[in-house]
Structure formats: structure tokens, C-alpha cells
Design an enzyme around this catalytic site. Structure first.
Site, PDB file in Angstrom:
ATOM      1  N   LYS A  65      -0.042  23.699 -13.066  1.00 45.30           N
ATOM      2  CA  LYS A  65      -1.190  24.529 -12.665  1.00 45.30           C
ATOM      3  C   LYS A  65      -0.757  25.888 -12.129  1.00 45.30           C
ATOM      4  CE  LYS A  65      -4.483  20.870 -11.731  1.00 45.30           C
ATOM      5  NZ  LYS A  65      -3.618  19.735 -11.335  1.00 45.30           N
TER       6      LYS A  65
ATOM      7  N   GLU B 286      20.234 -32.183 -26.352  1.00 49.23           N
ATOM      8  CA  GLU B 286      20.638 -30.810 -26.040  1.00 49.23           C
ATOM      9  C   GLU B 286      21.866 -30.806 -25.138  1.00 49.23           C
ATOM     10  OE1 GLU B 286      21.153 -28.022 -26.783  1.00 49.23           O
ATOM     11  OE2 GLU B 286      19.432 -26.710 -26.383  1.00 49.23           O
TER      12      GLU B 286
ATOM     13  N   GLU C 245       8.097 -24.961 -29.578  1.00 48.30           N
ATOM     14  CA  GLU C 245       8.081 -24.370 -28.233  1.00 48.30           C
ATOM     15  C   GLU C 245       7.602 -25.371 -27.178  1.00 48.30           C
ATOM     16  OE1 GLU C 245       6.615 -20.193 -27.608  1.00 48.30           O
ATOM     17  OE2 GLU C 245       5.270 -21.212 -26.202  1.00 48.30           O
TER      18      GLU C 245
ATOM     19  N   ASN D 156       8.084  14.367 -12.544  1.00 44.92           N
ATOM     20  CA  ASN D 156       8.853  13.946 -11.367  1.00 44.92           C
ATOM     21  C   ASN D 156       9.233  12.469 -11.467  1.00 44.92           C
ATOM     22  OD1 ASN D 156       7.365  16.366 -10.804  1.00 44.92           O
ATOM     23  ND2 ASN D 156       7.866  16.088  -8.634  1.00 44.92           N
TER      24      ASN D 156
ATOM     25  N   HIS E  28      13.355 -28.095 -32.334  1.00 40.28           N
ATOM     26  CA  HIS E  28      12.014 -28.497 -31.886  1.00 40.28           C
ATOM     27  C   HIS E  28      11.112 -27.272 -31.677  1.00 40.28           C
ATOM     28  CE1 HIS E  28      12.793 -26.967 -27.882  1.00 40.28           C
ATOM     29  NE2 HIS E  28      14.010 -27.491 -27.984  1.00 40.28           N
TER      30      HIS E  28
HETATM   31  P1  ADP Z   1       3.307  16.849 -10.716  1.00 42.76           P
HETATM   32  O1  ADP Z   1       3.423  17.729  -9.553  1.00 42.76           O
HETATM   33  O2  ADP Z   1       2.413  15.681 -10.502  1.00 42.76           O
HETATM   34  O3  ADP Z   1       4.647  16.476 -11.269  1.00 42.76           O
HETATM   35  P2  ADP Z   1       3.087  18.731 -12.875  1.00 42.76           P
HETATM   36  O4  ADP Z   1       2.135  19.871 -12.904  1.00 42.76           O
HETATM   37  O5  ADP Z   1       4.537  19.013 -12.678  1.00 42.76           O
HETATM   38  O6  ADP Z   1       2.567  17.707 -11.824  1.00 42.76           O
HETATM   39  O7  ADP Z   1       2.850  17.975 -14.232  1.00 42.76           O
HETATM   40  C1  ADP Z   1       3.726  16.998 -14.598  1.00 42.76           C
HETATM   41  C2  ADP Z   1       3.126  15.993 -15.562  1.00 42.76           C
HETATM   42  O8  ADP Z   1       2.753  16.630 -16.787  1.00 42.76           O
HETATM   43  C3  ADP Z   1       4.168  15.011 -15.954  1.00 42.76           C
HETATM   44  O9  ADP Z   1       4.208  13.921 -15.040  1.00 42.76           O
HETATM   45  C4  ADP Z   1       3.760  14.592 -17.337  1.00 42.76           C
HETATM   46  O10 ADP Z   1       2.877  13.485 -17.261  1.00 42.76           O
HETATM   47  C5  ADP Z   1       3.002  15.796 -17.881  1.00 42.76           C
HETATM   48  N1  ADP Z   1       3.738  16.594 -18.863  1.00 42.76           N
HETATM   49  C6  ADP Z   1       3.165  17.085 -19.984  1.00 42.76           C
HETATM   50  N2  ADP Z   1       4.059  17.814 -20.693  1.00 42.76           N
HETATM   51  C7  ADP Z   1       5.221  17.784 -20.031  1.00 42.76           C
HETATM   52  C8  ADP Z   1       6.518  18.347 -20.286  1.00 42.76           C
HETATM   53  N3  ADP Z   1       6.777  19.066 -21.375  1.00 42.76           N
HETATM   54  N4  ADP Z   1       7.495  18.108 -19.378  1.00 42.76           N
HETATM   55  C9  ADP Z   1       7.267  17.367 -18.281  1.00 42.76           C
HETATM   56  N5  ADP Z   1       6.057  16.816 -17.983  1.00 42.76           N
HETATM   57  C10 ADP Z   1       5.030  17.018 -18.838  1.00 42.76           C
HETATM   58  N1  RBF Z   2      12.429  25.486  -7.351  1.00 44.83           N
HETATM   59  C1  RBF Z   2      12.991  26.350  -6.490  1.00 44.83           C
HETATM   60  O1  RBF Z   2      12.541  26.455  -5.349  1.00 44.83           O
HETATM   61  N2  RBF Z   2      14.059  27.111  -6.823  1.00 44.83           N
HETATM   62  C2  RBF Z   2      14.600  27.086  -8.053  1.00 44.83           C
HETATM   63  O2  RBF Z   2      15.579  27.797  -8.282  1.00 44.83           O
HETATM   64  C3  RBF Z   2      14.012  26.236  -9.019  1.00 44.83           C
HETATM   65  N3  RBF Z   2      14.469  26.201 -10.280  1.00 44.83           N
HETATM   66  C4  RBF Z   2      13.861  25.392 -11.208  1.00 44.83           C
HETATM   67  C5  RBF Z   2      14.312  25.391 -12.511  1.00 44.83           C
HETATM   68  C6  RBF Z   2      13.712  24.581 -13.462  1.00 44.83           C
HETATM   69  C7  RBF Z   2      14.191  24.603 -14.880  1.00 44.83           C
HETATM   70  C8  RBF Z   2      12.647  23.736 -13.088  1.00 44.83           C
HETATM   71  C9  RBF Z   2      11.993  22.863 -14.102  1.00 44.83           C
HETATM   72  C10 RBF Z   2      12.193  23.754 -11.793  1.00 44.83           C
HETATM   73  C11 RBF Z   2      12.797  24.562 -10.843  1.00 44.83           C
HETATM   74  N4  RBF Z   2      12.355  24.554  -9.520  1.00 44.83           N
HETATM   75  C12 RBF Z   2      12.922  25.422  -8.623  1.00 44.83           C
HETATM   76  C13 RBF Z   2      11.411  23.551  -9.049  1.00 44.83           C
HETATM   77  C14 RBF Z   2       9.994  23.980  -8.936  1.00 44.83           C
HETATM   78  O3  RBF Z   2       9.816  24.536  -7.645  1.00 44.83           O
HETATM   79  C15 RBF Z   2       9.121  22.741  -9.124  1.00 44.83           C
HETATM   80  O4  RBF Z   2       9.269  22.276 -10.420  1.00 44.83           O
HETATM   81  C16 RBF Z   2       7.672  23.051  -8.845  1.00 44.83           C
HETATM   82  O5  RBF Z   2       7.509  23.332  -7.486  1.00 44.83           O
HETATM   83  C17 RBF Z   2       6.763  21.887  -9.242  1.00 44.83           C
HETATM   84  O6  RBF Z   2       7.115  20.711  -8.616  1.00 44.83           O
HETATM   85 MG    MG Z   3       6.156  17.946 -11.501  1.00 42.55          MG
END
Ligand code: ADP
Ligand code: RBF
Ligand code: MG
Length: 419
Positions: free
Chosen positions: A27, A289, A214, A35, A212
Site C-alpha cells: 500500500k 507379519e 486396509e 513476511n 491384506h
Molecule cells: P504485509 O505487511 O501483511 O506483509 P504487504 O503489503 O507486504 O503486507 O503484502 C504482502 C502480501 O502480498 C504477501 O503476504 C502476499 O500474500 C502478497 N503478495 C502478492 N504479490 C507478492 C509478491 N510479488 N511478493 C511478495 N508478496 C506478494
Molecule cells: N527497510 C528499511 O528500513 N531499510 C532498508 O534499507 C530496506 N531495504 C529493503 C530492501 C528490499 C529489497 C525490501 C523488499 C525491503 C526493504 N526494507 C527496508 C523493508 C521495508 O521497510 C519493508 O518491506 C516494509 O516496511 C514493509 O514491511
Molecule cells: Mg510484507
């Protein structure tokens, strides 16, 4: 602009459930991260090996960005392996994160969320440390650049083999290696196979060695050996009934329908014998058996590690090793009594067909020990489903020391025939 460098790590395999995070990946940032569940709350002794290795990864590896290959289990996963840019750490740009997270951004578009599914990861290299950014705009730019970096890095030839790692593709059923010579029909439909068997050679008897149907114990996962009784359940009766019907259509008749004296074998044999009223019905005590000694009646889940180490010993040739202590039996104990009693039953039956309903280990030991290229130590490689039929021709010599020729193994009747 962050600097990125590919530092190989010892590859780590992780499998974990996808749980909810803070809900800002997609979002707020436009980069969804799946996660992983990390059980910080529990004692190590309460965790499965998978849960432990996920937690260990978060505890023992540097925080930062990693590249990996990953796959999502289940129908939403599309049965594909994807490239992944993964963050592990505290997300220092935000100040509400209470515990380290492992968050893979899978470099692929999914039509639906897959919370609750299991994710598999093969983590291969470290890319950069995590950074506390001044703005989410800056974080977004860097995540996008991480994605491009991981995308390119994971394409290098050194990683090609990892993308094909069987850990990532559990849906690809690992086909067992062909252990039987090609002329031995294995795990095939009963009726069609019986109808295409070569005719019986002069001086031979044909043995239909059967397991035999199940039982309650089979279904509920209890060990049920030579000193334990379990009844056929409704499914087992249906299997035996289907077996009887298909035998009736493809075998001219049986001189003998025999079984061990255990209830599950007798019950299955009765259902066949009803269709072959001319057959002599015999019960052979020695065909019971394998005895499980102290493990009789144990839950398979509780003794799995004992059984695994025992089967490894057998495979390595320790065939005198018994299940469950003094009162249990070894493969050698089983094959000795089984060979002698089967020979005795077949001795006078030249030109005839004989059906014997026995048990899983009984059938496996006999088949393994008389199949060229196998041997008793490979008894675990012999497939044997409930109500499976194995066909062996036996040269009834004068001396009771005839030879067996295995023609077919693990044939089943009815709907289960399609495997
Ligand atoms: P949250 O904070 O709950 O992890 P995110 O905004 O990070 O929410 O959305 C993560 C969710 O989006 C994942 O748990 C998964 O179900 C879905 N999702 C859809 N596409 C992807 C992707 N390419 N990589 C990772 N998660 C994805
Ligand atoms: N969060 C940070 O605070 N610092 C980072 O340098 C950072 N690097 C990221 C790099 C990648 C490829 C991804 C997928 C996430 C990274 N994040 C980082 C985490 C990010 O803050 C987190 O995915 C969001 O807050 C949603 O949980
Ligand atoms: Mg996430």
C-alpha cells in the site's frame, strides 16, 4: 545511492508460513513482501526443524538485503520458482517494528495474495546492509534498485543449478528410480496386467502373493505387526472385494487360497475365497507379519526416528537387527520362516495357481530376496499397497528348493489402479 555487492553465503533453505506484517509493503511502498512467520515466543524444543532454521537465520545472519530463489506452495503459487529480493532485519526507516522480520519481495506478479501459504526460499547471497532512510520515497527507490540488482545477479551461471533445486519444487514428485528390471511389471493395474502375463512354464506353479486390505491401524497410523490384530475397515473390505472381482475375470481358478492366521489377512482371503469356492482354503501360521516386539501398537509418528535408523541399518546389510527388541523380528527371521512355508504350500501345485494373502513385510522380504539385482537389504524399495498382488512363478523341484521368478509387483484392482 546505496552500494550493492554480491557476497555469496552458504546457501540456506527456509520454509515458512506467510503471515501479515504492518500492511505497508504494497500500500505505502508499492513493493509487497511476504513476511515469514518467525516463532520468537517459543522454546527451541517446541519448534519444528523448519521453524528453528527460520529463527536461526534471523538470529545468526547479518541484517540486510539478500537475493534468493523462492516458490509458493499450493494452488496460488503457480508451481514456479522465482527470483527474490529479500530483506531481513529491523526496517530501521520505520520505528514501530518490534522484532526482526524476514520479508521476501518475489520478483513476479501474483494475481492474488497468498497469506497462510508456505513459502520456500533458497537464500544465496548478501547484497547490502539495511539503512535508515530519511523518506519512504528514498526507500522505494532503493528497493526498486535492489530488485533490479537481484534480478540480474540471480541470472549468473553460478546460480543456474540452484533455481532447479528440488527443495523449491515439492510438487515435482520425485520418481523412484526403476529398481525392477523392465520385464517385471510394477505398480500397475491388476486386471490388464494379469491378462497379459506369459503362460505358465511346465513344472512351475504360479503364486499370487497378496497383501491384506486396509485396516483401522493402517488408516490411523499405528504399527501393527505379527503380534497385533487389526480388522479390515470399510475401505479394506472394498479393496478385497474389488480384488476378488478382478481376479475372477482374469484367473482361471486357484488350487489354494491361503492366508496367515491374522484377522486382516484371513478377512481379505475370505472375500476372495467366496468367489473361488473350488479352492482349498488354508491358513499358514508362519506367514504372519514381522513382529514389532516392544513397538507393537505404537503410533508411527512417535517411533519414526527409530524406524528410520533401523531401516538404514537394514539397507546397510544389518539384516539381523530386530524391530522393538528381543520379542521383535529381523528381516532374516521373517524371510527364513516365510520362504520355508511358501515353498511348502507350492510344492505339490505344479501347473496350478495359488493365492496367499500375507502382509507388507512378508511380501517385501520375499520379493526383495528372490529378485535378481535386489536382495533382502533392499526390502524397503519394494512397493506394496493394501491388497496389492505380486505374481511369482515357482519351479517346483523335487527337493523343495525351487526357484522363484518375479513377474509382477504391486498390482492393484479397481479405482486405485490409476496411479
Ligand atoms: P504485509 O505487511 O501483511 O506483509 P504487504 O503489503 O507486504 O503486507 O503484502 C504482502 C502480501 O502480498 C504477501 O503476504 C502476499 O500474500 C502478497 N503478495 C502478492 N504479490 C507478492 C509478491 N510479488 N511478493 C511478495 N508478496 C506478494
Ligand atoms: N527497510 C528499511 O528500513 N531499510 C532498508 O534499507 C530496506 N531495504 C529493503 C530492501 C528490499 C529489497 C525490501 C523488499 C525491503 C526493504 N526494507 C527496508 C523493508 C521495508 O521497510 C519493508 O518491506 C516494509 O516496511 C514493509 O514491511
Ligand atoms: Mg510484507
Amino acid at each position: 545511492m546505496e552500494t550493492r555487492q554480491l557476497s555469496f553465503i552458504t546457501p540456506v533453505r527456509l520454509r515458512a508460513k506467510v503471515v501479515h506484517g504492518y500492511g505497508r509493503g504494497s500500500k505505502q511502498l508499492g513493493f509487497p513482501t511476504a513476511n515469514l512467520e518467525i516463532r520468537w515466543d517459543a522454546d527451541a524444543s517446541q519448534l519444528s526443524e523448519e521453524e528453528l532454521s527460520v529463527r536461526d537465520f534471523a538470529m545468526s545472519h547479518r541484517t540486510g538485503i539478500y537475493c534468493a530463489f523462492g516458490s509458493v506452495e499450493g494452488p496460488l503459487g503457480g508451481q514456479q520458482v522465482h527470483k527474490v529480493a529479500m530483506s531481513m532485519g529491523w526496517n530501521p526507516t520505520f520505528d514501530d517494528v518490534k522484532a526482526k522480520t524476514i520479508e521476501p519481495w518475489i520478483l513476479h506478479h501474483f494475481d492474488e495474495d497468498f497469506y497462510g501459504s508456505h513459502l520456500r526460499l533458497l537464500v544465496l547471497a548478501y547484497v547490502r546492509p539495511e539503512v535508515k532512510f530519511e523518506s519512504t520515497e528514498q526507500l522505494k527507490k532503493e528497493i526498486a534498485a535492489d530488485g533490479e540488482f537481484c534480478q540480474a545477479s540471480l541470472s549468473i551461471p553460478e546460480f543456474a543449478a540452484f533455481q532447479k533445486d528440488p527443495f523449491l519444487t515439492p510438487w515435482e514428485v520425485q520418481k523412484p528410480p526403476a529398481i525392477f528390471a523392465s520385464q517385471i511389471v510394477t505398480s500397475a493395474p491388476l486386471k490388464e496386467t494379469l491378462q497379459s502375463l506369459p503362460p505358465l512354464q511346465p513344472g512351475f506353479a504360479r503364486l499370487f502373493l497378496t497383501r491384506h486390505g486396509e485396516t483401522d491401524a493402517n488408516e490411523q497410523g499405528f504399527l501393527c505387526g505379527g503380534d497385533h490384530e487389526s480388522q479390515l475397515n470399510a475401505q479394506g473390505e472394498k479393496q478385497a472385494e474389488e480384488l476378488a472381482q478382478e481376479l475372477l475375470r482374469s484367473v482361471d481358478g486357484f488350487a489354494v487360497v491361503g492366508s496367515s492366521e491374522q484377522r486382516r489377512a484371513m478377512g481379505s482371503a475370505e472375500l476372495v475365497a467366496q468367489r473361488f469356492p473350488a479352492a482349498r482354503r488354508v491358513r499358514v501360521k508362519e506367514l504372519h507379519e514381522m513382529k514389532y516386539g516392544d513397538l507393537e501398537g505404537a503410533r508411527i509418528a512417535d517411533v519414526r526416528s527409530d524406524m528410520i535408523s533401523l531401516s538404514q541399518s537394514w539397507r546397510q546389510g544389518s539384516l539381523q537387527e530386530r524391530v522393538g527388541g528381543e520379542r521383535g523380528e529381523s528381516p532374516e527371521d521373517v524371510i527364513k520362516r516365510v520362504l520355508a512355508s511358501v515353498r511348502q504350500v507350492l510344492q505339490g501345485e505344479i501347473g496350478q495357481s495359488v493365492l496367499l494373502v500375507c502382509h507388507s513385510w512378508v511380501n517385501k522380504t520375499l520379493i526383495a530376496s528372490v529378485t535378481p539385482g535386489l536382495g533382502l537389504h533392499k526390502l524397503l524399495d519394494v512397493p506394496q499397497r493394501n491388497c496389492a498382488v505380486n505374481v511369482l512363478d515357482y519351479s517346483c523341484g523335487e527337493d523343495g528348493e525351487g526357484e522363484f521368478r518375479v513377474l509382477a509387483v504391486d498390482l492393484v484392482a479397481g479405482s486405485r489402479a490409476r496411479i
